[in-house]
Design a protein around this motif. Structure first.
Motif, mmCIF file in Angstrom:
data_model
loop_
_atom_site.group_PDB
_atom_site.id
_atom_site.type_symbol
_atom_site.label_atom_id
_atom_site.label_comp_id
_atom_site.label_asym_id
_atom_site.label_seq_id
_atom_site.Cartn_x
_atom_site.Cartn_y
_atom_site.Cartn_z
ATOM 1 N N SER A 175 0.832 -1.312 0.408
ATOM 2 C CA SER A 175 0.404 -0.013 -0.330
ATOM 3 C C SER A 175 1.106 0.814 0.050
ATOM 4 N N SER A 176 0.557 2.339 1.316
ATOM 5 C CA SER A 176 1.337 3.119 0.282
ATOM 6 C C SER A 176 0.924 4.075 1.725
ATOM 7 N N MET A 177 2.385 4.505 2.301
ATOM 8 C CA MET A 177 1.344 5.900 3.553
ATOM 9 C C MET A 177 0.043 7.023 2.936
ATOM 10 N N ALA A 178 -0.165 7.130 1.832
ATOM 11 C CA ALA A 178 -1.358 7.955 0.891
ATOM 12 C C ALA A 178 -2.336 6.764 0.967
ATOM 13 N N GLY A 179 -2.484 5.814 1.454
ATOM 14 C CA GLY A 179 -3.405 5.825 1.154
ATOM 15 C C GLY A 179 -3.752 5.177 3.248
ATOM 16 N N ALA A 180 -3.011 5.679 3.792
ATOM 17 C CA ALA A 180 -3.263 4.799 5.179
ATOM 18 C C ALA A 180 -3.500 6.689 6.163
#
Length: 129
Positions: free
Chosen positions: A13-18
């Protein structure tokens, strides 16, 4: 993979999704939304009876900015402001792909990690979210 052998599936995933980052997420909303979906999918699928009895663990990694083509040469058709996106990522700190890979191995080797997501914060730094 034979079900009896077990194994580990790693979803990226990504920090952008979290995490919602007011200054950055709006620049690539499709990317952020798709990465949030990967995170949710991993956590939900990990709880399914079929996966639980299969001896297969699911892990989700959420790295911050990583030195890849997406960061270095984003598609202007998908990124609303390339300069702001790159500047924001660099200010937050950029990791090498090797640093991310090393942490991925730690996540895979952690036998208690099933259905968890890890925010990858930097070299050898992560926390479960």
């Amino acid at each position: 993979m034979d079900r009896s052998d077990g194994g580990v599936v790693v979803n990226i995933s990504s920090m952008a999704g979290a995490y919602y980052a007011e200054g950055h997420r709006h620049l690539m909303p499709i990317y952020a939304a798709s990465k949030a979906g990967v995170l949710a999918y991993t956590k939900c699928l990990a709880k399914s009876p079929e996966v639980i009895k299969s001896n297969i663990r699911l892990v989700c990694a959420c790295p911050r900015g990583t030195d890849t083509d997406l960061l270095n040469d984003p598609d202007p058709a998908r990124c609303r402001d390339v300069n702001a996106y790159q500047k924001g990522a660099r200010e937050a700190g950029v990791m090498s792909a090797d640093e991310v890979a090393a942490i991925l191995m730690s996540l895979v080797e952690d036998d208690t990690n099933h259905g968890k997501a890890a925010a990858i914060l930097g070299a050898e730094k992560y926390s479960y979210i």
